[in-house]
Write a protein that holds these residues in place. Structure first.
Motif, mmCIF file in Angstrom:
data_model
loop_
_atom_site.group_PDB
_atom_site.id
_atom_site.type_symbol
_atom_site.label_atom_id
_atom_site.label_comp_id
_atom_site.label_asym_id
_atom_site.label_seq_id
_atom_site.Cartn_x
_atom_site.Cartn_y
_atom_site.Cartn_z
ATOM 1 N N VAL A 44 -9.726 26.537 -6.423
ATOM 2 C CA VAL A 44 -10.512 25.512 -5.753
ATOM 3 C C VAL A 44 -11.975 25.927 -5.743
ATOM 4 O O VAL A 44 -12.327 26.966 -5.163
ATOM 5 N N GLU A 45 -12.798 25.103 -6.381
ATOM 6 C CA GLU A 45 -14.235 25.379 -6.431
ATOM 7 C C GLU A 45 -14.947 24.679 -5.275
ATOM 8 O O GLU A 45 -14.505 23.648 -4.774
ATOM 9 N N SER A 46 -16.081 25.245 -4.897
ATOM 10 C CA SER A 46 -16.942 24.630 -3.895
ATOM 11 C C SER A 46 -18.366 25.107 -4.113
ATOM 12 O O SER A 46 -18.600 26.039 -4.896
ATOM 13 N N GLY A 47 -19.302 24.456 -3.438
ATOM 14 C CA GLY A 47 -20.682 24.909 -3.486
ATOM 15 C C GLY A 47 -21.593 24.087 -4.367
ATOM 16 O O GLY A 47 -22.803 24.341 -4.415
ATOM 17 N N GLY A 48 -21.042 23.127 -5.077
ATOM 18 C CA GLY A 48 -21.894 22.279 -5.895
ATOM 19 C C GLY A 48 -22.735 21.349 -5.043
ATOM 20 O O GLY A 48 -22.573 21.265 -3.827
ATOM 21 N N GLY A 49 -23.642 20.640 -5.694
ATOM 22 C CA GLY A 49 -24.478 19.698 -4.971
ATOM 23 C C GLY A 49 -25.690 19.298 -5.765
ATOM 24 O O GLY A 49 -25.784 19.559 -6.969
ATOM 25 N N LEU A 50 -26.632 18.662 -5.071
ATOM 26 C CA LEU A 50 -27.882 18.207 -5.674
ATOM 27 C C LEU A 50 -28.976 19.201 -5.315
ATOM 28 O O LEU A 50 -29.155 19.536 -4.132
ATOM 29 N N VAL A 51 -29.700 19.662 -6.311
ATOM 30 C CA VAL A 51 -30.758 20.643 -6.082
ATOM 31 C C VAL A 51 -31.924 20.318 -7.000
ATOM 32 O O VAL A 51 -31.734 19.804 -8.113
ATOM 33 N N GLN A 52 -33.117 20.621 -6.526
ATOM 34 C CA GLN A 52 -34.298 20.404 -7.361
ATOM 35 C C GLN A 52 -34.422 21.490 -8.409
ATOM 36 O O GLN A 52 -33.964 22.625 -8.212
ATOM 37 N N GLN A 85 -19.397 19.386 -8.904
ATOM 38 C CA GLN A 85 -20.557 18.794 -9.566
ATOM 39 C C GLN A 85 -21.831 19.516 -9.158
ATOM 40 O O GLN A 85 -22.091 19.715 -7.963
ATOM 41 N N VAL A 86 -22.628 19.865 -10.148
ATOM 42 C CA VAL A 86 -23.967 20.399 -9.924
ATOM 43 C C VAL A 86 -24.950 19.445 -10.584
ATOM 44 O O VAL A 86 -24.843 19.167 -11.780
ATOM 45 N N THR A 87 -25.873 18.936 -9.809
ATOM 46 C CA THR A 87 -26.887 18.022 -10.320
ATOM 47 C C THR A 87 -28.258 18.591 -10.006
ATOM 48 O O THR A 87 -28.580 18.860 -8.846
ATOM 49 N N VAL A 88 -29.049 18.780 -11.048
ATOM 50 C CA VAL A 88 -30.396 19.304 -10.897
ATOM 51 C C VAL A 88 -31.372 18.165 -11.148
ATOM 52 O O VAL A 88 -31.326 17.520 -12.198
ATOM 53 N N SER A 89 -32.256 17.931 -10.200
ATOM 54 C CA SER A 89 -33.219 16.837 -10.311
ATOM 55 C C SER A 89 -34.629 17.381 -10.449
ATOM 56 O O SER A 89 -34.909 18.542 -10.105
ATOM 57 N N GLN A 90 -35.512 16.529 -10.934
ATOM 58 C CA GLN A 90 -36.903 16.947 -11.091
ATOM 59 C C GLN A 90 -37.593 17.052 -9.749
ATOM 60 O O GLN A 90 -37.215 16.401 -8.789
ATOM 61 N N GLY A 138 -35.625 24.492 -10.358
ATOM 62 C CA GLY A 138 -36.195 25.714 -9.822
ATOM 63 C C GLY A 138 -35.449 26.262 -8.621
ATOM 64 O O GLY A 138 -35.693 27.394 -8.204
ATOM 65 N N GLY A 139 -34.538 25.466 -8.085
ATOM 66 C CA GLY A 139 -33.779 25.883 -6.923
ATOM 67 C C GLY A 139 -32.571 26.733 -7.284
ATOM 68 O O GLY A 139 -32.382 27.112 -8.447
ATOM 69 N N SER A 140 -31.752 27.010 -6.269
ATOM 70 C CA SER A 140 -30.597 27.886 -6.436
ATOM 71 C C SER A 140 -29.354 27.265 -5.809
ATOM 72 O O SER A 140 -29.449 26.457 -4.874
ATOM 73 N N LEU A 141 -28.226 27.664 -6.332
ATOM 74 C CA LEU A 141 -26.931 27.301 -5.768
ATOM 75 C C LEU A 141 -25.996 28.478 -5.947
ATOM 76 O O LEU A 141 -26.125 29.240 -6.913
ATOM 77 N N ARG A 142 -25.030 28.593 -5.044
ATOM 78 C CA ARG A 142 -23.954 29.551 -5.224
ATOM 79 C C ARG A 142 -22.632 28.798 -5.222
ATOM 80 O O ARG A 142 -22.265 28.174 -4.225
ATOM 81 N N LEU A 143 -21.943 28.888 -6.331
ATOM 82 C CA LEU A 143 -20.618 28.296 -6.451
ATOM 83 C C LEU A 143 -19.568 29.326 -6.071
ATOM 84 O O LEU A 143 -19.732 30.515 -6.341
ATOM 85 N N SER A 144 -18.500 28.841 -5.460
ATOM 86 C CA SER A 144 -17.382 29.695 -5.098
ATOM 87 C C SER A 144 -16.108 29.126 -5.684
ATOM 88 O O SER A 144 -15.976 27.909 -5.864
ATOM 89 N N CYS A 145 -15.176 29.998 -5.963
ATOM 90 C CA CYS A 145 -13.867 29.586 -6.448
ATOM 91 C C CYS A 145 -12.837 30.500 -5.799
ATOM 92 O O CYS A 145 -12.871 31.713 -6.013
ATOM 93 N N THR A 146 -11.950 29.902 -5.032
ATOM 94 C CA THR A 146 -10.919 30.669 -4.338
ATOM 95 C C THR A 146 -9.565 30.414 -4.976
ATOM 96 O O THR A 146 -9.209 29.258 -5.244
ATOM 97 N N ALA A 147 -8.856 31.492 -5.210
ATOM 98 C CA ALA A 147 -7.561 31.413 -5.883
ATOM 99 C C ALA A 147 -6.416 31.618 -4.896
ATOM 100 O O ALA A 147 -6.553 32.335 -3.900
ATOM 101 N N SER A 148 -5.289 31.022 -5.219
ATOM 102 C CA SER A 148 -4.066 31.244 -4.460
ATOM 103 C C SER A 148 -2.889 31.153 -5.406
ATOM 104 O O SER A 148 -3.002 30.581 -6.496
#
Length: 124
Positions: free
Chosen positions: A5-13, A119-124, A15-25
């Motif tokens: 299960v992934e998490s942490g995606g989103g909308l970012v400008q 989903q990771v979306t990078v905007s101007q 030059g910005g940063s994101l941290r994605l996580s993936c938890t296994a079971s």
């Protein structure tokens, strides 16, 4: 079979940063090589980064190397992808994948189990 299960995606400008996580079971996480892949609209799924069972070895796609860091905490059954200096072309659905192997696969066909993506979306 391992559930991811992934998490942490989103909308970012840009030059910005994101941290994605993936938890296994459902498996023994420390036996799994873990990979991150991404797929942009109209494009094939491509390799982003991978990490070996205990984190001793990592490898990256050229376009993200130096901007991204893959890491894992086996006690949490979680793998992370820290992405910095994000670019428009990083926009995609990001998937984590798992394979019970001592190797460090970079091909999607080498992985057995996949998450649903974030989903990771990078905007101007």
């Amino acid at each position: 079979q391992v559930q991811l299960v992934e998490s942490g995606g989103g909308l970012v400008q840009a030059g910005g940063s994101l941290r994605l996580s993936c938890t296994a079971s459902g498996g023994t996480f420390s036996t799994l090589a873990m990979g991150w892949f991404r797929q942009a609209p109209g494009k094939e799924r491509e390799f982003v980064a991978a990490i070996s069972r205990y984190g001793a070895t990592t490898t990256y796609q050229d376009s993200v190397e130096g901007r991204s860091t893959i890491s894992r905490i086996n006690a949490r059954s979680t793998v992370y992808l820290q992405m910095n200096s994000l670019r428009l072309e990083d926009t995609a659905v990001y998937y984590c994948a798992a394979r019970d192997t001592i190797l460090l696969p970079t091909l999607a066909d080498s992985y057995n189990d996949w998450g649903q993506g974030t989903q990771v979306t990078v905007s101007q």
